[in-house]
Design an enzyme around this catalytic site. Structure first.
Site, PDB file in Angstrom:
ATOM      1  N   GLY A 187       0.819  -1.205   0.000  1.00 52.00           N
ATOM      2  CA  GLY A 187       0.000   0.000   0.000  1.00 52.00           C
ATOM      3  C   GLY A 187       0.847   1.248   0.000  1.00 52.00           C
ATOM      4  O   GLY A 187       2.056   1.197   0.246  1.00 52.00           O
ATOM      5  N   THR A 191      -0.397   4.471   5.150  1.00 50.35           N
ATOM      6  CA  THR A 191      -1.720   3.845   5.235  1.00 50.35           C
ATOM      7  C   THR A 191      -1.860   2.910   6.432  1.00 50.35           C
ATOM      8  O   THR A 191      -2.917   2.312   6.615  1.00 50.35           O
ATOM      9  CB  THR A 191      -2.014   3.059   3.942  1.00 50.35           C
ATOM     10  OG1 THR A 191      -0.916   2.193   3.647  1.00 50.35           O
ATOM     11  CG2 THR A 191      -2.213   4.012   2.782  1.00 50.35           C
ATOM     12  N   HIS A 409      -7.848  34.978 -11.613  1.00 46.05           N
ATOM     13  CA  HIS A 409      -7.459  33.592 -11.895  1.00 46.05           C
ATOM     14  C   HIS A 409      -8.278  32.617 -11.060  1.00 46.05           C
ATOM     15  O   HIS A 409      -8.862  31.657 -11.595  1.00 46.05           O
ATOM     16  CB  HIS A 409      -5.960  33.431 -11.600  1.00 46.05           C
ATOM     17  CG  HIS A 409      -5.425  32.066 -11.915  1.00 46.05           C
ATOM     18  ND1 HIS A 409      -4.742  31.783 -13.070  1.00 46.05           N
ATOM     19  CD2 HIS A 409      -5.490  30.886 -11.236  1.00 46.05           C
ATOM     20  CE1 HIS A 409      -4.404  30.506 -13.089  1.00 46.05           C
ATOM     21  NE2 HIS A 409      -4.845  29.935 -11.970  1.00 46.05           N
ATOM     22  N   GLU A 410      -8.337  32.856  -9.751  1.00 49.68           N
ATOM     23  CA  GLU A 410      -9.083  31.939  -8.879  1.00 49.68           C
ATOM     24  C   GLU A 410     -10.584  32.037  -9.127  1.00 49.68           C
ATOM     25  O   GLU A 410     -11.298  31.021  -9.070  1.00 49.68           O
ATOM     26  CB  GLU A 410      -8.764  32.241  -7.408  1.00 49.68           C
ATOM     27  CG  GLU A 410      -7.294  32.083  -7.034  1.00 49.68           C
ATOM     28  CD  GLU A 410      -6.749  30.711  -7.358  1.00 49.68           C
ATOM     29  OE1 GLU A 410      -7.517  29.728  -7.314  1.00 49.68           O
ATOM     30  OE2 GLU A 410      -5.550  30.605  -7.673  1.00 49.68           O
ATOM     31  N   HIS A 413     -11.531  29.791 -11.974  1.00 49.38           N
ATOM     32  CA  HIS A 413     -11.711  28.389 -11.572  1.00 49.38           C
ATOM     33  C   HIS A 413     -13.089  28.171 -10.942  1.00 49.38           C
ATOM     34  O   HIS A 413     -13.784  27.190 -11.238  1.00 49.38           O
ATOM     35  CB  HIS A 413     -10.632  27.998 -10.557  1.00 49.38           C
ATOM     36  CG  HIS A 413      -9.256  27.875 -11.140  1.00 49.38           C
ATOM     37  ND1 HIS A 413      -9.004  27.185 -12.294  1.00 49.38           N
ATOM     38  CD2 HIS A 413      -8.050  28.345 -10.697  1.00 49.38           C
ATOM     39  CE1 HIS A 413      -7.705  27.239 -12.563  1.00 49.38           C
ATOM     40  NE2 HIS A 413      -7.102  27.933 -11.609  1.00 49.38           N
ATOM     41  N   ASP A 485      -1.506  24.596 -13.831  1.00 47.95           N
ATOM     42  CA  ASP A 485      -2.814  24.197 -14.382  1.00 47.95           C
ATOM     43  C   ASP A 485      -2.649  23.589 -15.774  1.00 47.95           C
ATOM     44  O   ASP A 485      -3.274  22.562 -16.098  1.00 47.95           O
ATOM     45  CB  ASP A 485      -3.746  25.407 -14.447  1.00 47.95           C
ATOM     46  CG  ASP A 485      -4.071  25.975 -13.082  1.00 47.95           C
ATOM     47  OD1 ASP A 485      -4.043  25.193 -12.112  1.00 47.95           O
ATOM     48  OD2 ASP A 485      -4.342  27.179 -12.983  1.00 47.95           O
TER      49      ASP A 485
END
Length: 598
Positions: A187, A191, A409-410, A413, A485
């Site tokens: 894993g 975890t 920019h934000e 989104h 991005d």
């Protein structure tokens, strides 16, 4: 070897040099003192004895030292003369006789001891090298149980058989069955693989030997194999017990068929591990549990039946598992009544158990800094953002132009995420710099997603393109802020075309191959012409999404500017604030004759 060991060895060598120098000086001084008397011939000596000029003689092996009347001494070599003693007795000369060995015996013994001490020290140190560095925890002191492990119910169910085997091995052997004695936990990091192994030891109440794969291998050839033998020898004396080897890929990597000398030590260690595991019997009472996050690089001999033939997958927890993990780590943390761990679990998709433990710990630290009596929901929310996105850089001052560009920019989104069907809901948007980003938009899925559709992936690409599109529409230029991005969007598009068969031009075909043993990806399995077509298809997906996003933002420019205005004022907006702001604006825009429906 540690630095402290080298320091001790250096100090010892200094002491050894001083002692050796003193012993050598004493020896030279004694030789010099013995050489002080004058040397004469044997004939002259006999004449002096016969003339009565000698009063005392000392015979030491082959050496004669004589004292004359009136002072003075002589020294000479003693030949094999049996009449010398008779001559001395006849002349009434006092003499003593000493074997030569008695003179230097103590010096030689001391010199040998000085040489033996460092030799014994080095041999003792080499013996320590070959000993196992495993940390042993007795069953009575192992307080970890399965109740302390959350979010891995399937793994606990498989390991319960191992617990039953450790408690009663004969229960499985009486019907001819052979219980697997090698369990491989596979894993991602964090975890809970090590925690599961400790829980098995705690449930069974048996000793637990823990050792990392890298601790076997040393610079000296043969040390790793010796440590493997010593570890299993200790385990056999303490059986029934558990041997836990963390990061097995450090010592169990696929062997090099080329016979590279650099891997000889690791190969010998692996060979010894294979031999030790092959010698197990059903009644030996030893279970070997190993953990790795790279099972593809392990040697096939480790995974064959009789060794690590049982693999238990310990993956990232789902939303229910994350909530249970948060409850475990919050046992000793006083929580305020407003804390909703289910909401925290929903906002941490993909987090491992270690990440969730870090969130709870960071929340407790934040509450303690503010002198709060209880940990509140705002503390957990801030801690999650800190773990996920980094620390807020409140001291970083942006120019008004940079701040405005970041806000658009934000906001781009956020607008695309609200308008495109299939996008994850926006949880928060902020223009406060965090980590390496000047702003951040956080989307949290309503439920854990294990399989993505083509529509969901395209929607994700559109959200990534929203920031750059907003900047270009408003400022007629672009910035480097969209670099990450663009990289993520291109990567998703490339996988859609080359791995997931989501391209209309190629259909259900996968290109490329990755060798799991070497970890080197991108081995070309298609022609140059196909590579050009793949690049063209990737460009088509990304540019098509970008064009649609530009049109979408252009149709909702008023809402975009309203959102930017609020961001510049408050810097951070939550999901409820975004809804309260955009819902009326969307309703007004829908009534406009120039409104373009998304």
């Amino acid at each position: 070897m540690s630095v402290s060991w080298y320091v001790r060895l250096f100090k010892f060598l200094i002491v050894f040099a001083v002692v050796g120098g003193i012993a050598g000086g004493v020896y030279l001084w004694r030789n010099h003192a013995d050489a002080a008397p004058s040397r004469i011939s044997y004939t002259a000596f006999v004449d002096k004895v016969s003339a009565g000029e000698i009063v005392r003689v000392r015979l030491e092996g082959d050496s004669i030292t004589a004292e004359a009347k009136g002072g003075g001494s002589f020294q000479l070599y003693r030949p094999s003369d049996a009449d010398l003693s008779k001559l001395l007795l006849d002349r009434h000369v006092e003499f003593t006789s000493t074997p030569a060995e008695a003179k230097i015996r103590w010096f030689e013994l001391g010199f040998i001891l000085v040489l033996l001490v460092p030799l014994v020290f080095i041999m003792k140190r080499m013996a320590v090298f070959g000993r196992s560095k495993a940390k042993r925890i007795d069953g009575a002191r192992t307080n970890t149980l399965f109740t302390d492990v959350a979010g891995a119910e399937e793994a606990k169910g498989e390991l319960m058989e191992t617990v039953d085997f450790l408690k009663d091995p004969f229960r499985f052997s009486r019907l001819g069955g052979k219980m697997p004695t090698g369990v491989l936990l596979v894993g991602p990091p964090g975890t809970g693989k090590t925690l599961l192994a400790r829980a098995v030891a705690g449930e069974a109440g048996v000793p637990f030997f823990s050792m990392s794969g890298s601790e076997f291998v040393e610079m000296y050839v043969g040390v790793g194999a010796s440590r493997v033998r010593d570890l299993f020898a200790q385990a056999k004396k303490a059986a029934p017990c558990i041997i836990f080897i963390d990061e097995l890929d450090a010592v169990g990597r696929r062997r090099d068929s080329g016979g590279n000398g650099a891997s000889d030590e690791r190969d010998q260690t692996l060979n010894q591990l294979l031999v030790e595991m092959d010698g197990f019997t059903v009644t030996s009472g030893i279970v070997v549990i190993a953990a790795t996050n790279r099972p593809e690089v392990l040697d096939p001999a480790l995974l064959r039946p009789g060794r690590f033939d049982r693999q238990v997958v310990v993956g990232s927890p789902d939303i229910k598992g994350r909530e249970e993990i948060l409850k475990v780590h919050a046992r000793n943390v006083p929580l305020a009544p407003d804390v909703d761990l289910h909401l925290v679990a929903r906002g941490t998709p993909g987090f491992s158990g270690a990440d969730l433990a870090n969130v709870v710990n960071e929340a407790a630290i934040l509450a303690a800094r503010a002198n709060k009596p209880l940990v509140e929901m705002t503390d957990l929310d801030m801690a999650r953002d800190k773990v996920m996105m980094g620390v807020e850089k409140k001291s970083m001052v942006l120019s008004e132009k940079s701040k405005l560009s970041t806000a658009y920019h934000e906001a781009g989104h956020v607008m695309v995420a609200r308008l495109v069907p299939g996008c994850d809901p926006v949880h928060k948007v902020s223009i406060v710099p965090r980590g390496r980003a000047l702003g951040v938009t956080v989307q949290i899925p309503e439920e854990d997603i294990h399989c993505y559709t083509k529509e969901m992936l395209v929607a994700h690409i559109k959200v990534l393109m929203g920031g750059r599109a907003a900047e270009e529409l408003v400022f007629s230029t672009t910035t480097t802020g969209a670099g990450n991005d663009l990289a993520r969007a291109t990567d998703v598009a490339r996988k859609m075309v080359s791995e997931w068969g989501m391209s209309e031009a190629f259909g259900p075909v996968a290109f490329g191959h990755q060798d799991p043993a070497s970890g080197e990806g991108g081995r070309k399995s298609f022609s140059d012409a196909t590579a050009v077509e793949i690049d063209t298809e990737i460009r088509s997906i990304v540019t098509g999404a970008y064009s649609e996003v530009r049109d979408l933002l252009l149709a909702h420019m008023d809402s975009l500017k309203l959102l930017v205005s609020e961001l510049l004022t408050h810097e951070t907006l939550g999901s409820s604030e975004i809804d309260e702001l955009l819902q009326p604006a969307f309703a007004l825009e829908a009534q406009s004759p120039h409104y373009a429906k998304p």
